[in-house]
Design a protein around this motif. Structure first.
Motif, PDB file in Angstrom:
ATOM      1  N   VAL A 190       0.833  -1.200   0.000  1.00  0.00           N
ATOM      2  CA  VAL A 190       0.000   0.000   0.000  1.00  0.00           C
ATOM      3  C   VAL A 190       0.870   1.253   0.000  1.00  0.00           C
ATOM      4  O   VAL A 190       0.603   2.226  -0.721  1.00  0.00           O
ATOM      5  N   ILE A 197      -6.282   4.065  -1.435  1.00  0.00           N
ATOM      6  CA  ILE A 197      -5.474   2.943  -0.947  1.00  0.00           C
ATOM      7  C   ILE A 197      -4.407   2.584  -1.975  1.00  0.00           C
ATOM      8  O   ILE A 197      -3.256   2.280  -1.627  1.00  0.00           O
ATOM      9  N   LEU A 198      -4.783   2.630  -3.260  1.00  0.00           N
ATOM     10  CA  LEU A 198      -3.837   2.302  -4.333  1.00  0.00           C
ATOM     11  C   LEU A 198      -3.350   3.557  -5.054  1.00  0.00           C
ATOM     12  O   LEU A 198      -2.919   3.489  -6.201  1.00  0.00           O
TER      13      LEU A 198
END
Length: 693
Positions: free
Chosen positions: A346, A419-420
């Motif tokens: 992450v 998150i990405l």
């Protein structure tokens, strides 16, 4: 803001905030092949009827091909006329990028990504390749690459491409018996590794690898390496750093020795689940045909912005990630490597901010489970808002619309997208089945296309893939362009081609010619008519897509005469949020199945507490009461998911350490290594059968 206020505000602003560039409209049936640019598609371009995605060719074999057919895409061997080798692919990417960034990795004290341009990579590949020739390699020689994903991996591979050498990737999970086998099988004289630890292990086994003459270490300096250098010298093997080989190439420059399309580019050894690995030689033609099989139906999704970035996460030795890298390279965009630590994935993604993300279902499943658990454990208001937002996005999907600019993205899904890294436009998966629930959720949450692909090493990756505009689930799409697919009878499992069910067999320019020096295995894989037998059982759907329903390779017969496909059971049970991994085992002399289960370390302790069991995760896994409670829950879960009585595990043992490549229990494609797991847990398996008797 109250729940009612949020819903009222959202209702008033439920239209897309902006139509471009992130809103994509895909017509439900006669659909242009996705993305915003598809809206400007020329009228004479063939389009796919999503209700008939493949067509049956005349003849009794019921061969199917994609319904996306024109003079380019029916039987393509290459998508771009100027690209017939991987070298051509690199040069095209270099030109399109205008010499932009190509390979990046997190380095330095601030751990930001540092980049090499296409020209810098090309020059380093040329010098490193010249250095390989200076160390005795000749065109056609096999050069091993034994490393985690990093820029030097791809530079080493491209060095081989520049000088018609054959790259041979090795996996961390192979074990030294298999590594020795590969080195000796290919008569490898040069092996490139990433660290000193691997170099130390190699010299420990050098006596069993007589062809080895040079070992190149990416991370090697002069400090503290005198002992290992002496050990190598005593074995008459040269130990070099990566940069030393580059310098040797600068001192002994060679003109590039360009490969032809039929030349072997790489030999991928499939670690498999049994026995020694099988060598799969893949030519440049195979790789370029694999690219064509995908891009014919993805050309409206081709990455054209040099700022697009692919996060290289899957193992580079795996043909799936190699195909990803080549396909990204041909478009001139960027590749950033993850740091090598899955716990920092992450962090890597948020630093890199990729636009393209490719992973295996296991990772997507964990992401989905974590998000759903977080939502379910939140307040009633947050849960209601989240579920309402998800339902609204699902309604858009039903109309063929993907977007990440709705009010729901701003209020609810932005945290998930972040998150990405917040820029994802394309999600891909392959290697194993994935549930439709997860796919739909990710399409909604990220507001982008999610593509599921199916293939094998022997087909240079692609056999079929879902189309970007198809929002349905439960299948793996039509055959790739240029691929011919048919199903053949498997009477022992009661599958017949007349019923649109059977073993998946494939023809195409991306299919390999046979295993390295193994005519017996080649004859098993490729029949007299040239069809490659996959070992997978498929079914044609009403819309002409392919659906995986079983495995032929990993079946066993129980004492009562029924056939069991353990992977089918495992893929069903692993969707249960209480478990992380499961291994199903059956003894042909017994009537019952047993299993080894790795519970989820976050959700299982709370489940066990409800059964009156508390303690550390390890202590809970050793508790008989917790085990019995989980077994009962899995049996009930399996019945709800359609498993039959004879597919039910009658006893399990819990294990608190996951199966990994490092402990030898998973293949590089993250499948269970069945014989190895059975051997590792032999005592537990015997104990379970003794208890059941």
């Amino acid at each position: 803001m109250s729940l009612s206020s949020v819903l009222l505000y959202a209702a008033r602003h439920s239209t897309k905030l902006t139509a471009l560039p992130t809103a994509v409209k895909c017509l439900p049936h006669r659909a242009a092949l996705s993305s915003v640019t598809a809206l400007n598609t020329s009228p004479d371009r063939n389009i796919v009827d999503l209700s008939q995605q493949s067509i049956v060719l005349p003849g009794p074999e019921r061969i199917r091909v994609t319904s996306y057919i024109n003079e380019t895409c029916y039987k393509p061997s290459q998508f771009y006329s100027e690209v017939s080798t991987v070298y051509d692919a690199f040069k095209r990417g270099q030109k399109l990028s205008n010499d932009g960034n190509f390979l990046g990795a997190r380095t330095g004290p601030n751990r930001s990504y540092e980049w090499m341009t296409y020209s810098q990579v090309g020059e380093k590949a040329r010098l490193f390749g010249s250095g390989l020739l200076a160390h005795g390699n000749q065109p056609g020689s096999c050069v091993g690459i034994f490393s985690q994903n990093r820029p030097e991996w791809t530079i080493s591979d491209l060095a081989c491409v520049h000088y018609s050498l054959i790259s041979v990737p090795l996996y961390n999970s192979l074990g030294w018996e298999s590594c020795r086998y590969i080195v000796n099988k290919t008569l490898m004289s040069t092996l490139i590794v990433d660290n000193v630890d691997k170099a130390t292990s190699i010299i420990d086994h050098a006596d069993a690898m007589p062809s080895l003459r040079v070992v190149v270490v990416m991370d090697l300096d002069d400090e503290g390496t005198s002992d290992i250098r002496q050990r190598y010298a005593s074995q008459s093997i040269e130990l070099c750093s990566f940069e030393e080989v580059v310098r040797h190439g600068a001192q002994n420059p060679s003109d590039v020795i360009l490969p032809s399309p039929n030349d072997i580019n790489t030999i991928c050894f499939t670690s498999g689940t049994t026995g020694l690995p099988k060598g799969v030689p893949l030519s440049h033609k195979n790789h370029i045909a694999n690219h064509a099989a995908i891009f014919c139906t993805y050309q409206d999704h081709e990455l054209t912005d040099p700022n697009d970035v692919h996060l290289s996460l899957l193992p580079c030795p795996h043909v799936y990630e190699r195909g990803n890298i080549y396909n990204i390279m041909i478009t001139g965009v960027q590749i950033g490597y993850f740091s090598g630590d899955m716990l920092k994935l992450v962090e890597d993604a948020q630093e890199l901010r990729p636009t393209v993300f490719t992973a295996v279902p296991r990772l997507y499943n964990r992401l989905f489970d974590r998000i759903r658990t977080s939502v379910d454990n939140g307040s009633a208001i947050k849960k209601a808002v989240f579920n309402y937002a998800l339902n609204q996005k699902m309604k858009d999907l039903e109309q063929g619309t993907l977007s990440r600019d709705t009010i729901w993205d701003k209020l609810v899904f932005k945290k998930i997208q972040d998150i990405l890294g917040g820029r994802i436009r394309q999600l891909y998966t392959g290697g194993a089945p994935i549930s439709g629930e997860v796919i739909t959720f990710l399409r909604c949450a990220f507001g982008c296309m999610f593509v599921q692909a199916y293939g094998q090493t022997e087909t240079t990756s692609c056999i079929s893939h879902t189309l970007p505009c198809d929002m349905t689930n439960g299948h793996i799409g039509p055959p790739g362009a240029g691929m011919e697919v048919k199903l053949v009878d498997v009477p022992e499992l009661d599958y017949y081609a007349a019923d649109n069910k059977g073993e998946i067999c494939v023809k195409g320019e991306n299919v390999f010619d046979g295993y390295l020096d193994n005519p017996e295995l080649t004859a098993e894989a490729i029949d007299d008519d040239g069809w490659m037998h996959s070992g997978d059982i498929g079914e044609w759907t009403e819309t002409g897509t392919l659906k995986l329903i079983d495995r032929k390779k990993h079946i066993f017969k129980m004492a009562q005469g029924v056939y069991i496909a353990p992977e089918k059971i495992e893929n069903t049970l692993v969707r249960n949020p209480l478990i992380q991994q499961v291994f199903v085992y059956g003894d042909s002399t017994k009537a019952n199945l047993v299993g080894i289960v790795v519970p989820d370390p976050e959700s299982f302790p709370a489940f066990a507490a409800k059964a009156g069991v508390k303690g550390s995760f390890s202590e809970i896994c050793q508790n008989e009461k917790a085990k019995d409670a989980l077994l009962a829950w899995l049996q009930e879960y399996g019945r709800r998911k359609g498993l039959l009585g004879f597919e039910e595990m009658k006893d399990i043992r819990l294990h608190d350490e996951p199966f990994t490549e490092q402990n030898g229990l998973l293949t590089p494609s993250l499948k269970n290594k069945r014989p190895d797991i059975a051997k590792a847990f032999g005592d537990e398996i015997r104990d379970m059968y003794t208890t059941l008797e």
